[in-house]
Write an enzyme that holds these catalytic residues in place. Sequence first.
Site, PDB file in Angstrom:
ATOM      1  N   SER A 165     -80.723  46.790  14.518  1.00 35.26           N
ATOM      2  CA  SER A 165     -81.050  45.373  14.726  1.00 35.26           C
ATOM      3  C   SER A 165     -80.076  44.670  15.677  1.00 35.26           C
ATOM      4  O   SER A 165     -79.721  43.511  15.471  1.00 35.26           O
ATOM      5  CB  SER A 165     -81.127  44.642  13.378  1.00 35.26           C
ATOM      6  OG  SER A 165     -82.173  45.189  12.596  1.00 35.26           O
ATOM      7  N   GLU A 173     -75.632  54.363  12.760  1.00 34.45           N
ATOM      8  CA  GLU A 173     -76.821  53.557  12.542  1.00 34.45           C
ATOM      9  C   GLU A 173     -77.145  53.492  11.048  1.00 34.45           C
ATOM     10  O   GLU A 173     -77.797  54.406  10.509  1.00 34.45           O
ATOM     11  CB  GLU A 173     -78.017  54.175  13.262  1.00 34.45           C
ATOM     12  CG  GLU A 173     -77.867  54.235  14.755  1.00 34.45           C
ATOM     13  CD  GLU A 173     -79.221  54.173  15.433  1.00 34.45           C
ATOM     14  OE1 GLU A 173     -79.443  53.231  16.179  1.00 34.45           O
ATOM     15  OE2 GLU A 173     -80.055  55.059  15.177  1.00 34.45           O
ATOM     16  N   HIS A 217     -81.604  61.268  14.820  1.00 36.29           N
ATOM     17  CA  HIS A 217     -81.987  59.885  14.492  1.00 36.29           C
ATOM     18  C   HIS A 217     -82.539  59.870  13.065  1.00 36.29           C
ATOM     19  O   HIS A 217     -83.209  60.822  12.637  1.00 36.29           O
ATOM     20  CB  HIS A 217     -83.035  59.393  15.484  1.00 36.29           C
ATOM     21  CG  HIS A 217     -83.291  57.919  15.361  1.00 36.29           C
ATOM     22  ND1 HIS A 217     -84.096  57.397  14.383  1.00 36.29           N
ATOM     23  CD2 HIS A 217     -82.822  56.865  16.070  1.00 36.29           C
ATOM     24  CE1 HIS A 217     -84.120  56.072  14.505  1.00 36.29           C
ATOM     25  NE2 HIS A 217     -83.352  55.728  15.522  1.00 36.29           N
ATOM     26  N   LYS A 266     -88.395  54.958  21.393  1.00 39.17           N
ATOM     27  CA  LYS A 266     -89.213  55.611  20.366  1.00 39.17           C
ATOM     28  C   LYS A 266     -90.594  55.962  20.960  1.00 39.17           C
ATOM     29  O   LYS A 266     -90.662  56.314  22.129  1.00 39.17           O
ATOM     30  CB  LYS A 266     -89.316  54.731  19.121  1.00 39.17           C
ATOM     31  CG  LYS A 266     -87.939  54.269  18.645  1.00 39.17           C
ATOM     32  CD  LYS A 266     -87.946  53.634  17.306  1.00 39.17           C
ATOM     33  CE  LYS A 266     -86.545  53.145  16.967  1.00 39.17           C
ATOM     34  NZ  LYS A 266     -86.403  52.662  15.609  1.00 39.17           N
ATOM     35  N   ASN A 301     -83.426  53.089  22.925  1.00 40.51           N
ATOM     36  CA  ASN A 301     -84.318  54.113  22.349  1.00 40.51           C
ATOM     37  C   ASN A 301     -85.723  53.515  22.239  1.00 40.51           C
ATOM     38  O   ASN A 301     -85.987  52.697  21.372  1.00 40.51           O
ATOM     39  CB  ASN A 301     -83.789  54.512  20.960  1.00 40.51           C
ATOM     40  CG  ASN A 301     -84.725  55.454  20.231  1.00 40.51           C
ATOM     41  OD1 ASN A 301     -85.666  55.998  20.815  1.00 40.51           O
ATOM     42  ND2 ASN A 301     -84.481  55.650  18.938  1.00 40.51           N
ATOM     43  N   GLU A 353     -84.983  58.503  11.809  1.00 41.05           N
ATOM     44  CA  GLU A 353     -86.439  58.697  11.711  1.00 41.05           C
ATOM     45  C   GLU A 353     -86.797  60.181  11.769  1.00 41.05           C
ATOM     46  O   GLU A 353     -87.752  60.616  11.125  1.00 41.05           O
ATOM     47  CB  GLU A 353     -87.144  57.889  12.818  1.00 41.05           C
ATOM     48  CG  GLU A 353     -87.114  56.401  12.495  1.00 41.05           C
ATOM     49  CD  GLU A 353     -87.251  55.481  13.696  1.00 41.05           C
ATOM     50  OE1 GLU A 353     -87.599  55.951  14.788  1.00 41.05           O
ATOM     51  OE2 GLU A 353     -86.979  54.281  13.518  1.00 41.05           O
ATOM     52  N   GLY A 364     -84.426  48.385  12.461  1.00 37.93           N
ATOM     53  CA  GLY A 364     -85.733  47.727  12.485  1.00 37.93           C
ATOM     54  C   GLY A 364     -85.922  46.683  11.396  1.00 37.93           C
ATOM     55  O   GLY A 364     -87.037  46.187  11.212  1.00 37.93           O
TER      56      GLY A 364
HETATM   57  C1  PEP Z   1     -82.886  52.611  16.292  1.00 41.54           C
HETATM   58  O1  PEP Z   1     -83.962  52.975  15.830  1.00 41.54           O
HETATM   59  O2  PEP Z   1     -82.103  53.437  16.786  1.00 41.54           O
HETATM   60  C2  PEP Z   1     -82.554  51.193  16.217  1.00 41.54           C
HETATM   61  C3  PEP Z   1     -81.301  50.865  16.293  1.00 41.54           C
HETATM   62  O3  PEP Z   1     -83.596  50.335  16.034  1.00 41.54           O
HETATM   63  P1  PEP Z   1     -83.502  48.724  15.991  1.00 41.54           P
HETATM   64  O4  PEP Z   1     -82.595  48.282  17.114  1.00 41.54           O
HETATM   65  O5  PEP Z   1     -84.907  48.261  16.203  1.00 41.54           O
HETATM   66  O6  PEP Z   1     -82.946  48.355  14.668  1.00 41.54           O
END
Ligand code: PEP
Length: 268
Positions: A226, A180, A105, A15, A13, A107, A186
């Site tokens: 992460s 997630e 997601h 973003k 992703n 976000e 992040g």
């Molecule tokens: C995400 O935003 O879907 C995600 C998993 O981000 P990160 O891998 O940076 O934690």
Amino acid sequence: MAVASRTPLIAGNWKMNLDHLQSIAFVQKLAWTLKDANHDFAGAEVAVFPPFTDLRSVQTLISADKLELVFGAQDVSQYDSGAYTGEISGAFLKALDASYVIIGHSERRTMHAETDEIVAAKSAAAIKHGLVPVICVGETADDLETHGPSAVPVAQLKAALAGIGAGTSAAPTDIVVAYEPVWAIGSGQAATPEQAEQVCAALRGVLAEVLGQDTADATRILYGGSVKSGNIAGFMRQPNVDGALVGGASLDVAEFAAISRFQKHVGV
Ligand code: PEP
């Protein structure tokens, strides 16, 4: 390890990163890196999720160079067409040959006030247009403390599946679920493989309840939060984790290719 009938999926992703020119350079480099490493695409599917403005460029490159990578969008409208300024129809994404679309997601849930009802409507729209929805669920740190690890993701998945149950006109032929934990996104603080497994197993239980055991057994459930090349193996050893949704680490070609090649280090 997850059951062999579920092809692992490593999904990047992006973003709001990489413009259409950068997306071309990135996808070319990713394809070369994986080819040089003899990546087995049948053994682990690799997908990128660029911003909308990159999709045409990525599609043209993948199609012209016959790359084995696949791609999806980061969001879709719940509507087919009409006066919805700024929205993108699933029909348009399908016409571009997109395979997947990320829905719900965290976000978007937090910054764009996407409710469970909107997530359900978008999931149904994706299926209607022949796209595979990657339905994201996950608890915040507060949820974790108050309700424990599974309650919120389980409730979110049940809500997302409302209206797309087996036997309905929107019965899915394929969906992907991404667990997630919001606190892991992040933050550099991934869940442990055991934490991920516990929630992914509960989510598979929801799939069985709503869509039937066969669909539950065939559905891929990803862990996201992460994920790096150094921790992917631990997740992929879990029976209910079938891949990863990767944010930050998907923007580095070498790192994302190493995550995609998790099979090289899972057995170690
Ligand atoms: C995400 O935003 O879907 C995600 C998993 O981000 P990160 O891998 O940076 O934690």
